[in-house]
Write a protein that holds these residues in place. Sequence first.
Motif, PDB file in Angstrom:
ATOM      1  N   ALA A   1       0.822  -1.202   0.000  1.00  0.00           N
ATOM      2  CA  ALA A   1       0.000   0.000   0.000  1.00  0.00           C
ATOM      3  C   ALA A   1       0.868   1.270   0.000  1.00  0.00           C
ATOM      4  O   ALA A   1       0.534   2.266  -0.629  1.00  0.00           O
ATOM      5  CB  ALA A   1      -0.916  -0.013   1.222  1.00  0.00           C
ATOM      6  N   LEU A   2       1.992   1.248   0.679  1.00  0.00           N
ATOM      7  CA  LEU A   2       2.885   2.406   0.770  1.00  0.00           C
ATOM      8  C   LEU A   2       4.288   1.893   1.005  1.00  0.00           C
ATOM      9  O   LEU A   2       4.518   1.115   1.928  1.00  0.00           O
ATOM     10  CB  LEU A   2       2.451   3.308   1.931  1.00  0.00           C
TER      11      LEU A   2
ATOM     12  N   GLY B   1      10.010   5.635   1.815  1.00  0.00           N
ATOM     13  CA  GLY B   1       9.909   7.092   1.709  1.00  0.00           C
ATOM     14  C   GLY B   1       9.060   7.729   2.789  1.00  0.00           C
ATOM     15  O   GLY B   1       9.127   8.922   3.003  1.00  0.00           O
ATOM     16  N   ASP B   2       8.239   6.956   3.483  1.00  0.00           N
ATOM     17  CA  ASP B   2       7.500   7.501   4.620  1.00  0.00           C
ATOM     18  C   ASP B   2       8.192   7.006   5.893  1.00  0.00           C
ATOM     19  O   ASP B   2       9.292   6.477   5.834  1.00  0.00           O
ATOM     20  CB  ASP B   2       6.022   7.085   4.553  1.00  0.00           C
ATOM     21  N   ASP B   3       7.581   7.221   7.061  1.00  0.00           N
ATOM     22  CA  ASP B   3       8.216   6.758   8.298  1.00  0.00           C
ATOM     23  C   ASP B   3       8.269   5.239   8.358  1.00  0.00           C
ATOM     24  O   ASP B   3       9.117   4.667   9.028  1.00  0.00           O
ATOM     25  CB  ASP B   3       7.455   7.299   9.518  1.00  0.00           C
ATOM     26  N   ALA B   4       7.345   4.586   7.679  1.00  0.00           N
ATOM     27  CA  ALA B   4       7.294   3.124   7.660  1.00  0.00           C
ATOM     28  C   ALA B   4       6.513   2.714   6.419  1.00  0.00           C
ATOM     29  O   ALA B   4       5.847   3.529   5.783  1.00  0.00           O
ATOM     30  CB  ALA B   4       6.611   2.604   8.928  1.00  0.00           C
ATOM     31  N   ALA B   5       6.599   1.441   6.078  1.00  0.00           N
ATOM     32  CA  ALA B   5       5.839   0.906   4.954  1.00  0.00           C
ATOM     33  C   ALA B   5       4.481   0.418   5.441  1.00  0.00           C
ATOM     34  O   ALA B   5       4.345  -0.013   6.582  1.00  0.00           O
ATOM     35  CB  ALA B   5       6.601  -0.245   4.321  1.00  0.00           C
ATOM     36  N   VAL B   6       3.472   0.520   4.594  1.00  0.00           N
ATOM     37  CA  VAL B   6       2.147  -0.009   4.907  1.00  0.00           C
ATOM     38  C   VAL B   6       1.898  -1.191   3.971  1.00  0.00           C
ATOM     39  O   VAL B   6       2.047  -1.070   2.755  1.00  0.00           O
ATOM     40  CB  VAL B   6       1.053   1.058   4.731  1.00  0.00           C
TER      41      VAL B   6
ATOM     42  N   ASP C   1      17.579   1.221   6.606  1.00  0.00           N
ATOM     43  CA  ASP C   1      18.362   2.266   7.236  1.00  0.00           C
ATOM     44  C   ASP C   1      19.808   2.053   6.803  1.00  0.00           C
ATOM     45  O   ASP C   1      20.234   0.930   6.582  1.00  0.00           O
ATOM     46  CB  ASP C   1      18.235   2.104   8.769  1.00  0.00           C
TER      47      ASP C   1
ATOM     48  N   GLN D   1      -3.978  -3.371   8.268  1.00  0.00           N
ATOM     49  CA  GLN D   1      -2.781  -3.397   7.447  1.00  0.00           C
ATOM     50  C   GLN D   1      -1.576  -3.441   8.369  1.00  0.00           C
ATOM     51  O   GLN D   1      -1.652  -3.024   9.526  1.00  0.00           O
ATOM     52  CB  GLN D   1      -2.700  -2.138   6.585  1.00  0.00           C
ATOM     53  N   LEU D   2      -0.452  -3.936   7.829  1.00  0.00           N
ATOM     54  CA  LEU D   2       0.796  -3.931   8.592  1.00  0.00           C
ATOM     55  C   LEU D   2       1.560  -2.648   8.337  1.00  0.00           C
ATOM     56  O   LEU D   2       1.533  -2.095   7.241  1.00  0.00           O
ATOM     57  CB  LEU D   2       1.694  -5.084   8.167  1.00  0.00           C
ATOM     58  N   VAL D   3       2.268  -2.200   9.363  1.00  0.00           N
ATOM     59  CA  VAL D   3       3.194  -1.076   9.233  1.00  0.00           C
ATOM     60  C   VAL D   3       4.556  -1.610   9.675  1.00  0.00           C
ATOM     61  O   VAL D   3       4.662  -2.203  10.750  1.00  0.00           O
ATOM     62  CB  VAL D   3       2.738   0.100  10.107  1.00  0.00           C
ATOM     63  N   MET D   4       5.584  -1.454   8.833  1.00  0.00           N
ATOM     64  CA  MET D   4       6.887  -2.089   9.107  1.00  0.00           C
ATOM     65  C   MET D   4       8.012  -1.072   8.941  1.00  0.00           C
ATOM     66  O   MET D   4       8.039  -0.324   7.972  1.00  0.00           O
ATOM     67  CB  MET D   4       7.092  -3.271   8.155  1.00  0.00           C
ATOM     68  N   ALA D   5       8.934  -1.043   9.898  1.00  0.00           N
ATOM     69  CA  ALA D   5      10.067  -0.113   9.827  1.00  0.00           C
ATOM     70  C   ALA D   5      11.272  -0.701  10.560  1.00  0.00           C
ATOM     71  O   ALA D   5      11.111  -1.471  11.503  1.00  0.00           O
ATOM     72  CB  ALA D   5       9.688   1.227  10.444  1.00  0.00           C
ATOM     73  N   SER D   6      12.469  -0.328  10.110  1.00  0.00           N
ATOM     74  CA  SER D   6      13.724  -0.747  10.749  1.00  0.00           C
ATOM     75  C   SER D   6      14.590   0.468  11.005  1.00  0.00           C
ATOM     76  O   SER D   6      14.617   1.394  10.199  1.00  0.00           O
ATOM     77  CB  SER D   6      14.524  -1.675   9.825  1.00  0.00           C
TER      78      SER D   6
ATOM     79  N   ASP E   1       8.501   5.706  15.032  1.00  0.00           N
ATOM     80  CA  ASP E   1       8.063   5.548  13.635  1.00  0.00           C
ATOM     81  C   ASP E   1       6.647   4.973  13.551  1.00  0.00           C
ATOM     82  O   ASP E   1       5.888   5.301  12.633  1.00  0.00           O
ATOM     83  CB  ASP E   1       9.023   4.619  12.868  1.00  0.00           C
TER      84      ASP E   1
ATOM     85  N   MET F   1       2.935   6.853  12.068  1.00  0.00           N
ATOM     86  CA  MET F   1       2.026   6.237  11.095  1.00  0.00           C
ATOM     87  C   MET F   1       0.625   6.030  11.669  1.00  0.00           C
ATOM     88  O   MET F   1      -0.265   5.535  10.975  1.00  0.00           O
ATOM     89  CB  MET F   1       2.578   4.873  10.650  1.00  0.00           C
TER      90      MET F   1
ATOM     91  N   ARG G   1       2.928  11.153   5.046  1.00  0.00           N
ATOM     92  CA  ARG G   1       3.500  12.498   4.921  1.00  0.00           C
ATOM     93  C   ARG G   1       2.837  13.299   3.803  1.00  0.00           C
ATOM     94  O   ARG G   1       3.102  14.485   3.667  1.00  0.00           O
ATOM     95  CB  ARG G   1       4.996  12.374   4.604  1.00  0.00           C
TER      96      ARG G   1
END
Lengths: 305, 305
Positions: A2-3, A6-11, A102, B19-24, B53, B57, B126
């Motif tokens: 979905a995203l 480039g944002d704070d996290a991926a969706v 990162d 939905q999932l939100v994923m970040a590292s 993060d 979101m 964003r």
Amino acid sequence: MALGIGDDAAVLNVTPGQQLVMASDTLVAGVHFPETASGREVATRSLCVNLSDMAAMGAKPRWFTLALTLPRDKANAEWLADFSAGLGDIAKQYDVALVGGDTTSGPLTLTLSLVGEVPVGEALTRSGAGSGDSVFVTGYLGDGAAALELLINDFADHTDSDRLLRRFYCPEPQIQAGLKLRSIASACIDISDGLMADLGHICKASGVTAVIQTEQLPIAAEILERSPLDALEWALCGGDDYQLCFTVAADQLAKVEALIDLGELDARRIGTIKPGDQSIITVSVIDKNNTLLTVVKPGYNHFSH
Amino acid sequence: MALGIGDDAAVLNVTPGQQLVMASDTLVAGVHFPETASGREVATRSLCVNLSDMAAMGAKPRWFTLALTLPRDKANAEWLADFSAGLGDIAKQYDVALVGGDTTSGPLTLTLSLVGEVPVGEALTRSGAGSGDSVFVTGYLGDGAAALELLINDFADHTDSDRLLRRFYCPEPQIQAGLKLRSIASACIDISDGLMADLGHICKASGVTAVIQTEQLPIAAEILERSPLDALEWALCGGDDYQLCFTVAADQLAKVEALIDLGELDARRIGTIKPGDQSIITVSVIDKNNTLLTVVKPGYNHFSH
């Protein structure tokens, strides 16, 4: 997705009816691959090794993040282009999407975090092996150890070097085998620490012991020919093979044999699960005359001989 | 979770309709925290920064993996117990579960990968800020920069040191604020690189510009009193605040004001979004007399003054 980046996290959109499977692995230059490895080699090995954990769970890999720590001598367009091309090739081949990450400055280190999906209740685990189950492995064993020796001793004249270097830098994560073994295998693990150690993890988690027959171990003809004295030890104790070791109960055996006969699964039977209790869990190795060659006892994290 | 640490990967149950939100994020000793930080301080800062993060979101954090690279002098029971206690406290406070990870030997480095959930279509991004929207921030700005100066210059007599060190090692990820702003905020980001840089990311992603009023900036009384000459720059350009900066369209303004009046959201209006196009995106700062103090133009990754 979905995203994306480039944002704070991926969706990310999860497929209904699926559970998530999540794992992280770190690779460090000089430990998990030679300092001299190219950007492409670093990328392909890192992603393949991480994908292997998804294979072991019977999961379909979906997404990953990459934390990349780069030294100054590699923070240039050429190295990064080579790295990205390798990462992209493997990601495409296994249909998994880079969704974030990162970058930091320092000694070359990579941490990949993968998320995959598996239908609810169908994940393969280490804990389902039962007495009487057959033990199988996919592919060949010992290639990882043979490749490591090649890298350390740098044989310029090694006749099998192309194949072995490919095995080391592009080990083939057994994703398709894992998917086919869902609801067939009683337990499954990927062989990263060596067959004895990893089968030991299954035995420990399942409360059973195992007996392995040496003449059934699949060892590449090139290894048997070139290194006959090392071949058995490499197959039993060498790491980095990234094949699957799995167990199959008697009532599922015909399904596995059919998959093998149809050419849909490259695997062979190497032994049997026996009863065990928590205090005497072992993996025993016997030769073709049923002579006991060695017995190892799984420890907390590795084997102690 | 369905299956935790100890297998090849964790198996996790996703809440239907999410939905999932994923970040590292990676933190390196000497770069993201002082080499002298305790195990607890390293753990709490790393997890709080990564949770931020999720807040940005509008996600509810659920699971994380930890890749920990440890030098020899910290690979001992005492350091690890202190580290684990800190990690456990924050994980409990924010209801997020450690589901896997990896440890390697080397310079102290942590990579955390978080997965959260958000109802389908409700993730804050964003890119949704529109002309006429109000710009808000949560909490106070400039504490992160003030804490960094304290750590670098080591003021033994600093009157505000306890509060600032807590801000640095335990920045409060604005998870609850993020959850409340779902379907209210038009855009949102967490302030890790400084207000100007991060509001600039919103402007760039949304194709708008912004005007900030200095007298509206929330700065802690302790900072204004002790460091009056630095306070404004710290609030505008300092990083490490881990507050949220968000925009609100006119038709949602009453909801945000109601949350603030009820004490459910600690936030204040600091400026306005103006029209922009991709070639002239800026963030302008004006004082109480409407005098233009500075104009910055968001670059690819950071501001160039």
